[in-house]
Design a protein around this motif. Structure first.
Motif, PDB file in Angstrom:
ATOM      1  N   GLN A  86       1.552  91.268  59.628  1.00 42.04           N
ATOM      2  CA  GLN A  86       2.696  92.063  58.855  1.00 42.04           C
ATOM      3  C   GLN A  86       3.163  91.348  57.738  1.00 42.04           C
ATOM      4  OE1 GLN A  86       4.658  94.876  61.484  1.00 42.04           O
ATOM      5  NE2 GLN A  86       2.831  95.294  62.509  1.00 42.04           N
ATOM      6  N   ASP A  87       3.748  90.321  58.108  1.00 37.67           N
ATOM      7  CA  ASP A  87       4.447  89.430  56.959  1.00 37.67           C
ATOM      8  C   ASP A  87       3.733  88.752  56.034  1.00 37.67           C
ATOM      9  OD1 ASP A  87       6.863  89.607  58.477  1.00 37.67           O
ATOM     10  OD2 ASP A  87       7.084  87.883  59.516  1.00 37.67           O
ATOM     11  N   ALA A  88       2.526  88.420  56.744  1.00 39.86           N
ATOM     12  CA  ALA A  88       1.299  88.021  55.585  1.00 39.86           C
ATOM     13  C   ALA A  88       0.829  88.856  54.547  1.00 39.86           C
ATOM     14  CB  ALA A  88       0.138  87.354  56.355  1.00 39.86           C
ATOM     15  N   MET A  89       0.988  90.147  55.135  1.00 43.58           N
ATOM     16  CA  MET A  89       0.511  91.183  54.110  1.00 43.58           C
ATOM     17  C   MET A  89       1.678  91.631  53.018  1.00 43.58           C
ATOM     18  SD  MET A  89      -2.551  92.415  54.866  1.00 43.58           S
ATOM     19  CE  MET A  89      -2.603  94.156  54.207  1.00 43.58           C
ATOM     20  N   THR A  90       2.846  91.283  53.262  1.00 44.02           N
ATOM     21  CA  THR A  90       4.027  91.196  52.339  1.00 44.02           C
ATOM     22  C   THR A  90       4.109  90.111  51.551  1.00 44.02           C
ATOM     23  OG1 THR A  90       5.462  92.667  54.253  1.00 44.02           O
ATOM     24  CG2 THR A  90       6.378  91.194  52.314  1.00 44.02           C
ATOM     25  N   LEU A  91       3.576  89.050  52.030  1.00 47.03           N
ATOM     26  CA  LEU A  91       3.342  87.711  51.434  1.00 47.03           C
ATOM     27  C   LEU A  91       2.476  87.894  50.112  1.00 47.03           C
ATOM     28  CD1 LEU A  91       4.088  84.613  51.217  1.00 47.03           C
ATOM     29  CD2 LEU A  91       1.488  84.659  52.568  1.00 47.03           C
ATOM     30  N   VAL A  92       1.243  88.720  50.344  1.00 48.08           N
ATOM     31  CA  VAL A  92       0.388  88.906  49.398  1.00 48.08           C
ATOM     32  C   VAL A  92       1.066  89.569  48.275  1.00 48.08           C
ATOM     33  CG1 VAL A  92      -1.825  90.134  48.576  1.00 48.08           C
ATOM     34  CG2 VAL A  92      -1.577  88.827  51.056  1.00 48.08           C
ATOM     35  N   GLU A  93       1.626  90.812  48.471  1.00 44.27           N
ATOM     36  CA  GLU A  93       2.555  91.494  47.453  1.00 44.27           C
ATOM     37  C   GLU A  93       3.334  90.627  46.706  1.00 44.27           C
ATOM     38  OE1 GLU A  93       4.357  95.154  49.306  1.00 44.27           O
ATOM     39  OE2 GLU A  93       2.708  95.293  50.779  1.00 44.27           O
ATOM     40  N   LEU A  94       4.151  89.899  47.408  1.00 45.15           N
ATOM     41  CA  LEU A  94       4.937  88.920  46.569  1.00 45.15           C
ATOM     42  C   LEU A  94       4.146  88.006  45.618  1.00 45.15           C
ATOM     43  CD1 LEU A  94       7.489  88.260  49.551  1.00 45.15           C
ATOM     44  CD2 LEU A  94       8.189  89.429  47.442  1.00 45.15           C
ATOM     45  N   ALA A  95       3.222  87.371  46.248  1.00 48.02           N
ATOM     46  CA  ALA A  95       2.242  86.551  45.550  1.00 48.02           C
ATOM     47  C   ALA A  95       1.777  87.391  44.255  1.00 48.02           C
ATOM     48  CB  ALA A  95       1.247  86.085  46.291  1.00 48.02           C
ATOM     49  N   TYR A  96       1.161  88.461  44.405  1.00 48.57           N
ATOM     50  CA  TYR A  96       0.859  89.281  43.326  1.00 48.57           C
ATOM     51  C   TYR A  96       2.022  89.653  42.256  1.00 48.57           C
ATOM     52  CZ  TYR A  96      -4.134  90.273  44.276  1.00 48.57           C
ATOM     53  OH  TYR A  96      -5.295  90.144  44.633  1.00 48.57           O
ATOM     54  N   ARG A  97       3.040  89.784  42.504  1.00 55.06           N
ATOM     55  CA  ARG A  97       4.229  89.814  41.809  1.00 55.06           C
ATOM     56  C   ARG A  97       4.468  88.737  41.141  1.00 55.06           C
ATOM     57  NH1 ARG A  97       7.005  92.795  45.959  1.00 55.06           N
ATOM     58  NH2 ARG A  97       6.131  94.794  46.132  1.00 55.06           N
ATOM     59  N   PRO A 112      11.640  81.487  39.419  1.00 59.42           N
ATOM     60  CA  PRO A 112      11.525  81.169  40.766  1.00 59.42           C
ATOM     61  C   PRO A 112      11.703  82.410  41.528  1.00 59.42           C
ATOM     62  CG  PRO A 112      13.183  79.707  39.804  1.00 59.42           C
ATOM     63  CD  PRO A 112      12.603  80.526  38.742  1.00 59.42           C
ATOM     64  N   LEU A 113      10.769  82.756  42.520  1.00 58.50           N
ATOM     65  CA  LEU A 113      10.897  84.028  43.408  1.00 58.50           C
ATOM     66  C   LEU A 113      11.316  83.446  44.709  1.00 58.50           C
ATOM     67  CD1 LEU A 113      10.679  87.109  43.733  1.00 58.50           C
ATOM     68  CD2 LEU A 113       8.337  86.777  43.721  1.00 58.50           C
ATOM     69  N   SER A 114      12.603  83.601  45.078  1.00 60.28           N
ATOM     70  CA  SER A 114      13.080  82.957  46.420  1.00 60.28           C
ATOM     71  C   SER A 114      12.310  83.841  47.458  1.00 60.28           C
ATOM     72  CB  SER A 114      14.342  82.696  46.700  1.00 60.28           C
ATOM     73  OG  SER A 114      14.932  84.296  46.343  1.00 60.28           O
ATOM     74  N   ALA A 115      12.178  84.986  47.319  1.00 57.51           N
ATOM     75  CA  ALA A 115      11.510  85.940  48.104  1.00 57.51           C
ATOM     76  C   ALA A 115      10.010  85.491  48.881  1.00 57.51           C
ATOM     77  CB  ALA A 115      11.425  87.262  47.984  1.00 57.51           C
ATOM     78  N   LEU A 116       9.500  85.019  47.706  1.00 61.29           N
ATOM     79  CA  LEU A 116       8.197  84.292  47.958  1.00 61.29           C
ATOM     80  C   LEU A 116       8.335  83.259  48.808  1.00 61.29           C
ATOM     81  CD1 LEU A 116       5.014  84.430  47.690  1.00 61.29           C
ATOM     82  CD2 LEU A 116       5.427  83.310  45.474  1.00 61.29           C
TER      83      LEU A 116
END
Length: 148
Positions: free
Chosen positions: A18-29, A98-102
């Motif tokens: 689930q965290d990895a799926m969120t990671l993908v969203e952040l990487a796309y952003r 920088p995107l600290s969330a990523l």
């Protein structure tokens, strides 16, 4: 017919997936701000590495042996390291702010992958009467809940 929660596939129940799926969203952003000249370069590579993380977790969870499962988790961790390298390159090249969330998501997924791999390695090294290499259950017991 039961609700979707009860019909989830094993990998969908893993916190790390689930965290990895969120990671993908952040990487796309993060990569959405890259210039068009990077569409087939760093943008594509960064996104491919990000997508590879939950994909490898899912594929490993579908495997019949713990050894194969851990191997796919290792691939996921490798893709995560690629993603982090590409994120750092993008920052050095001034392609994105920088995107600290990523960065935080990368750290969180890396830690959870490592914990899950360690838990699976520990269960695989138990005597065969208590652990089987053919286990179809990718979620370690509650003693290792930090990995879920």
């Amino acid at each position: 017919m039961g609700n979707r929660e009860s019909r989830k596939r094993p990998h969908e129940r893993l916190d790390v997936w689930q965290d990895a799926m969120t990671l993908v969203e952040l990487a796309y952003r993060f990569s959405s701000t890259f210039p068009d000249t990077e569409r087939f370069g760093l943008t594509a590579q960064l996104r491919r590495a990000a997508v590879s993380v939950p994909s490898n977790i899912a594929e490993g969870a579908a495997r019949r042996s713990t050894r194969e499962y851990v191997r796919f988790l290792s691939h996921a961790r490798g893709s995560l390291s690629e993603l982090d390298t590409q994120r750092q390159l993008a920052l050095r090249l001034g392609l994105a702010p920088p995107l600290s969330a990523l960065e935080e998501a990368i750290d969180r997924v890396f830690a959870k992958l490592t914990a899950l791999m360690n838990a699976l390695d520990a269960s695989a090294s138990m005597p065969s009467s208590t652990a089987s290499d053919d286990s179809r259950f990718p979620i370690p017991d509650s003693r290792h809940s930090h990995a879920r």
